[in-house]
Design a protein around this motif. Structure first.
Motif, mmCIF file in Angstrom:
data_model
loop_
_atom_site.group_PDB
_atom_site.id
_atom_site.type_symbol
_atom_site.label_atom_id
_atom_site.label_comp_id
_atom_site.label_asym_id
_atom_site.label_seq_id
_atom_site.Cartn_x
_atom_site.Cartn_y
_atom_site.Cartn_z
ATOM 1 N N LEU A 157 -3.910 -6.878 -5.279
ATOM 2 C CA LEU A 157 -4.725 -7.995 -5.737
ATOM 3 C C LEU A 157 -3.875 -9.254 -5.906
ATOM 4 C CD1 LEU A 157 -6.997 -6.198 -8.364
ATOM 5 C CD2 LEU A 157 -7.679 -7.113 -6.130
ATOM 6 N N MET A 158 -2.637 -9.064 -6.378
ATOM 7 C CA MET A 158 -1.741 -10.201 -6.545
ATOM 8 C C MET A 158 -1.406 -10.823 -5.197
ATOM 9 S SD MET A 158 1.947 -10.334 -8.480
ATOM 10 C CE MET A 158 2.718 -9.263 -7.286
ATOM 11 N N CYS A 159 -1.215 -9.953 -4.174
ATOM 12 C CA CYS A 159 -0.895 -10.466 -2.844
ATOM 13 C C CYS A 159 -2.055 -11.278 -2.275
ATOM 14 C CB CYS A 159 -0.569 -9.301 -1.903
ATOM 15 S SG CYS A 159 0.985 -8.482 -2.277
ATOM 16 N N ILE A 160 -3.297 -10.815 -2.576
ATOM 17 C CA ILE A 160 -4.464 -11.488 -2.035
ATOM 18 C C ILE A 160 -4.637 -12.863 -2.678
ATOM 19 C CG2 ILE A 160 -6.986 -11.386 -1.922
ATOM 20 C CD1 ILE A 160 -6.704 -8.333 -1.720
ATOM 21 N N THR A 161 -4.334 -12.956 -3.984
ATOM 22 C CA THR A 161 -4.600 -14.197 -4.707
ATOM 23 C C THR A 161 -3.422 -15.151 -4.719
ATOM 24 O OG1 THR A 161 -3.899 -13.111 -6.749
ATOM 25 C CG2 THR A 161 -6.246 -13.039 -6.217
ATOM 26 N N THR A 162 -2.257 -14.746 -4.195
ATOM 27 C CA THR A 162 -1.083 -15.612 -4.166
ATOM 28 C C THR A 162 -1.079 -16.444 -2.892
ATOM 29 O OG1 THR A 162 0.179 -14.009 -5.427
ATOM 30 C CG2 THR A 162 1.439 -15.642 -4.185
ATOM 31 N N PRO A 163 -0.745 -17.738 -2.939
ATOM 32 C CA PRO A 163 -0.692 -18.554 -1.724
ATOM 33 C C PRO A 163 0.240 -17.955 -0.700
ATOM 34 C CG PRO A 163 -0.497 -19.910 -3.700
ATOM 35 C CD PRO A 163 -0.420 -18.485 -4.159
ATOM 36 N N LEU A 164 -0.065 -18.189 0.566
ATOM 37 C CA LEU A 164 0.742 -17.625 1.640
ATOM 38 C C LEU A 164 2.165 -18.150 1.577
ATOM 39 C CD1 LEU A 164 -1.753 -17.793 4.646
ATOM 40 C CD2 LEU A 164 -1.092 -15.788 3.308
ATOM 41 N N GLN A 165 3.113 -17.227 1.626
ATOM 42 C CA GLN A 165 4.524 -17.583 1.628
ATOM 43 C C GLN A 165 5.311 -16.389 2.148
ATOM 44 O OE1 GLN A 165 5.600 -18.311 -2.425
ATOM 45 N NE2 GLN A 165 4.799 -16.389 -3.167
ATOM 46 N N ALA A 166 6.607 -16.561 2.325
ATOM 47 C CA ALA A 166 7.437 -15.462 2.781
ATOM 48 C C ALA A 166 7.348 -14.321 1.774
ATOM 49 C CB ALA A 166 8.886 -15.915 2.916
ATOM 50 N N LYS A 167 7.099 -13.108 2.265
ATOM 51 C CA LYS A 167 6.922 -11.966 1.373
ATOM 52 C C LYS A 167 8.236 -11.563 0.733
ATOM 53 C CE LYS A 167 2.951 -9.765 3.622
ATOM 54 N NZ LYS A 167 2.444 -8.509 4.197
ATOM 55 N N LYS A 168 8.157 -11.170 -0.536
ATOM 56 C CA LYS A 168 9.298 -10.585 -1.213
ATOM 57 C C LYS A 168 9.052 -9.111 -1.490
ATOM 58 C CE LYS A 168 11.532 -14.390 -1.189
ATOM 59 N NZ LYS A 168 12.648 -14.566 -0.234
ATOM 60 N N MET A 169 7.897 -8.630 -1.089
ATOM 61 C CA MET A 169 7.592 -7.212 -1.221
ATOM 62 C C MET A 169 6.926 -6.737 0.060
ATOM 63 S SD MET A 169 4.264 -7.196 -3.724
ATOM 64 C CE MET A 169 5.093 -8.131 -4.989
ATOM 65 N N LEU A 170 7.243 -5.516 0.443
ATOM 66 C CA LEU A 170 6.686 -4.922 1.647
ATOM 67 C C LEU A 170 6.079 -3.574 1.293
ATOM 68 C CD1 LEU A 170 9.589 -5.626 4.193
ATOM 69 C CD2 LEU A 170 7.589 -7.045 3.707
ATOM 70 N N PHE A 171 5.102 -3.168 2.094
ATOM 71 C CA PHE A 171 4.429 -1.889 1.870
ATOM 72 C C PHE A 171 4.727 -0.957 3.041
ATOM 73 C CE2 PHE A 171 2.109 -4.986 -0.608
ATOM 74 C CZ PHE A 171 1.960 -4.335 -1.819
ATOM 75 N N ALA A 172 5.242 0.219 2.714
ATOM 76 C CA ALA A 172 5.598 1.213 3.723
ATOM 77 C C ALA A 172 4.637 2.390 3.643
ATOM 78 C CB ALA A 172 7.037 1.696 3.517
ATOM 79 N N ALA A 173 4.025 2.747 4.765
ATOM 80 C CA ALA A 173 3.106 3.883 4.821
ATOM 81 C C ALA A 173 3.908 5.172 4.945
ATOM 82 C CB ALA A 173 2.159 3.730 6.010
ATOM 83 N N MET A 174 3.530 6.177 4.159
ATOM 84 C CA MET A 174 4.259 7.442 4.142
ATOM 85 C C MET A 174 3.284 8.606 4.287
ATOM 86 S SD MET A 174 7.299 6.121 3.528
ATOM 87 C CE MET A 174 8.463 7.310 2.874
ATOM 88 N N ASP A 175 3.627 9.550 5.164
ATOM 89 C CA ASP A 175 2.863 10.779 5.314
ATOM 90 C C ASP A 175 3.856 11.929 5.333
ATOM 91 O OD1 ASP A 175 0.712 12.451 5.607
ATOM 92 O OD2 ASP A 175 0.393 12.044 7.727
#
Length: 266
Positions: A16-34
């Motif tokens: 939700l924070m990512c959606i509501t924050t203005p576009l900028q260089a990411k400081k967090m990434l999401f990694a999919a794990m199985d």
């Protein structure tokens, strides 16, 4: 102190924070794990605050420490992770093989961190009968949907292939004789069979492909994370050159019965 590896409701707040924050260089990434032991070990034990253990978790944790980029682990079925990489809804995938189809929407860090081989497995009597690629014809072969093994197998429509969603389903289907063979990646299957105590019940067939599979960290081309990718790319190359990755992998492949083959350092 912030936690770089979390799961559950905390991820909802971050999204939700990512959606509501203005576009900028990411400081967090999401990694999919199985679940893909020993690289990705799905666990909810108290020893793991992310719900995962394994080589890839420790690899991402070290990359996070060296680059200052927060990397959060998301529990994702592999096929869905590939789909969401196309739209940039997932940033990273580990233990990923390169294919032309994936390269349309996935980029790869330049350094491979492990090398495996495709392998066929069966009950001992059947394993002796499969001595060439031609012997695969007419036999029901289990495989993971969306996985890349080798050509011509991946595109061979004349073989009787039975898809599953996860590697963990393949040994059980073989023991119940729902499949006569299954294909996997030796570094993962050998480890899992050893851990399950099935190394004598399920064995490699006489025929084994000559190809190898280099494992990479892939990133979504649609995610707009070029700055972060450059940092991760540099850090991973350093970790491989230092022998950090080799030492990590050796700590998991602890049995003489398991294959260990790290790609040569560039």
């Amino acid at each position: 102190m912030s936690r770089r590896f979390i799961s559950g409701w905390g991820l909802l707040a971050l999204l939700l924070m990512c959606i509501t924050t203005p576009l900028q260089a990411k400081k967090m990434l999401f990694a999919a794990m199985d679940d893909w032991p020993p690289f990705i070990i799905d666990t909810n034990s108290i020893s793991s605050d992310s719900g995962f253990d394994g080589i890839d978790r420790e690899l991402l944790q070290e990359l996070s420490t060296r680059t200052g980029i927060d990397i959060y682990l998301l529990r994702y079925p592999f096929v869905r992770a590939l789909q969401d990489m196309q739209g940039g809804r997932v940033d990273l995938l580990t233990s990923l093989a390169k294919t032309p189809a994936r390269s349309r929407y996935i980029g790869y860090l330049s350094t491979s961190y492990y090398q495996c081989h495709p392998a066929f497995y069966a009950l001992p009597a059947m394993a002796k009968q499969v001595r060439s690629y031609a012997d695969l014809r007419g036999k029901k072969i289990g495989y993971v949907r969306g996985a890349a093994y080798f050509e011509p197998f991946d595109s061979d429509r004349h073989l009787n292939k039975n898809a599953v969603l996860n590697e963990s389903q393949l040994p059980g289907k073989l023991l119940k004789q729902r499949n006569q063979l299954f294909i996997g990646t030796d570094c993962q299957v050998d480890y899992s069979l050893h851990e399950m105590g099935l190394s004598k019940q399920i064995v490699r067939t006489v025929y084994q492909p000559e190809q190898h599979i280099d494992l990479y960290i892939g990133y979504s081309k649609a995610a707009g994370i070029e700055k972060e990718v450059a940092l991760l790319d540099k850090a991973l190359a350093e970790m491989v050159a230092e022998g950090w990755v080799a030492r990590l992998v050796n700590s998991y492949f602890h049995s003489d019965n398991l294959i260990y083959s790290v790609p040569p350092t560039p």
